[in-house]
Design a protein around this motif. Structure first.
Motif, mmCIF file in Angstrom:
data_model
loop_
_atom_site.group_PDB
_atom_site.id
_atom_site.type_symbol
_atom_site.label_atom_id
_atom_site.label_comp_id
_atom_site.label_asym_id
_atom_site.label_seq_id
_atom_site.Cartn_x
_atom_site.Cartn_y
_atom_site.Cartn_z
ATOM 1 N N PRO A 114 -8.007 21.498 113.148
ATOM 2 C CA PRO A 114 -7.654 20.575 114.227
ATOM 3 C C PRO A 114 -6.842 21.311 115.293
ATOM 4 O O PRO A 114 -5.953 22.094 114.952
ATOM 5 C CB PRO A 114 -6.800 19.509 113.521
ATOM 6 C CG PRO A 114 -7.158 19.633 112.070
ATOM 7 C CD PRO A 114 -7.473 21.074 111.846
ATOM 8 N N ARG A 128 -3.372 11.378 113.048
ATOM 9 C CA ARG A 128 -3.790 12.462 112.153
ATOM 10 C C ARG A 128 -3.161 12.324 110.766
ATOM 11 O O ARG A 128 -3.740 12.761 109.768
ATOM 12 C CB ARG A 128 -3.425 13.814 112.761
ATOM 13 C CG ARG A 128 -4.388 14.261 113.860
ATOM 14 C CD ARG A 128 -3.966 15.568 114.477
ATOM 15 N NE ARG A 128 -5.011 16.114 115.325
ATOM 16 C CZ ARG A 128 -4.864 17.186 116.092
ATOM 17 N NH1 ARG A 128 -3.705 17.831 116.095
ATOM 18 N NH2 ARG A 128 -5.858 17.631 116.829
ATOM 19 N N ALA A 158 -8.832 11.913 116.192
ATOM 20 C CA ALA A 158 -8.203 11.976 114.875
ATOM 21 C C ALA A 158 -9.225 11.768 113.760
ATOM 22 O O ALA A 158 -9.133 12.395 112.698
ATOM 23 C CB ALA A 158 -7.091 10.937 114.770
ATOM 24 N N ASP A 161 -11.006 14.947 113.227
ATOM 25 C CA ASP A 161 -10.122 15.855 112.492
ATOM 26 C C ASP A 161 -10.086 15.488 111.012
ATOM 27 O O ASP A 161 -10.054 16.362 110.141
ATOM 28 C CB ASP A 161 -8.703 15.808 113.074
ATOM 29 C CG ASP A 161 -8.629 16.404 114.476
ATOM 30 O OD1 ASP A 161 -9.449 17.301 114.784
ATOM 31 O OD2 ASP A 161 -7.745 15.987 115.254
#
Length: 203
Positions: A114, A128, A158, A161
């Motif tokens: 990320p 996250r 997010a 990720d």
């Protein structure tokens, strides 16, 4: 052996090789930056690393020294007035990111992961946390980068990720690396300057 244990070794090995290969380019870019505008060759900015530990990311400086700090470029009003002539080329080609090889060698980043959030991007950091993405070393490039980059809303970024967290493997990293090359060549997902839509996305 788990890939997560091998990954840091691969990162450092590949980065040493890359540093050797790109050394002449490093020197040329540094010279062009100094000739083009006043200020340091490098730009340092506080970012969030693994386990939310803060570190300073390195980039080649692409903007004037009076540019507002700690704010993503795509949220700046009239960002074009702050970008230097050499900086415009570096940003378009993503060559400004090359100094992050040093961050990788220091054990602060990974090649794939990320992208490190700014220390004050609290909404992204919180999102996250939901997916465990803050538990990984941030990357020079990542899954979200090749799926929209600056154009992605925070929650979507997010989620990408988080998908990387669950799919992380050598083959997936290779896929992301080569897709990044194509994305950079096409300059996809790069936004310079705030727009009404970007304000809504990133507020």
């Amino acid at each position: 052996m788990k890939y997560s244990r091998i990954k840091p070794i691969l990162d450092i090995t590949i980065s040493f090789i890359a540093m050797f290969i790109f050394c002449p380019i490093f020197l040329l870019i540094a010279l062009l930056i100094k000739v083009d505008s006043k200020g340091s060759v490098f730009f340092k900015q506080k970012r969030i690393g693994k386990n939310k530990k803060e570190f300073y990311i390195l980039k080649f400086r692409t903007m004037r020294t009076d540019t507002p700090q700690d704010k993503p470029t795509h949220l700046l009003q009239n960002s074009d007035i702050f970008i230097t002539n050499v900086g415009r080329v570096l940003r378009k080609t993503s060559l400004d990111e090359l100094p992050q090889i040093i961050n990788i060698l220091k054990g602060e980043m990974s090649i794939i992961g990320p992208r490190p959030a700014l220390w004050n991007q609290y909404d992204l950091i919180v999102e996250r946390d939901i997916y465990g993405a803050n538990d990984l070393y941030p990357g020079l490039t990542g899954w979200a980068q090749i799926n929209g980059r600056d154009e992605l809303p925070i929650d979507v970024k997010a989620r990408f990720d988080g998908e990387y967290v669950t799919r992380m493997s050598f083959s997936f990293d290779v896929e992301i690396f080569f897709k990044t090359v194509f994305t950079v060549l096409k300059s996809e997902g790069v936004r310079e300057g705030a727009s009404q839509s970007s304000k809504k996305v990133n507020q």
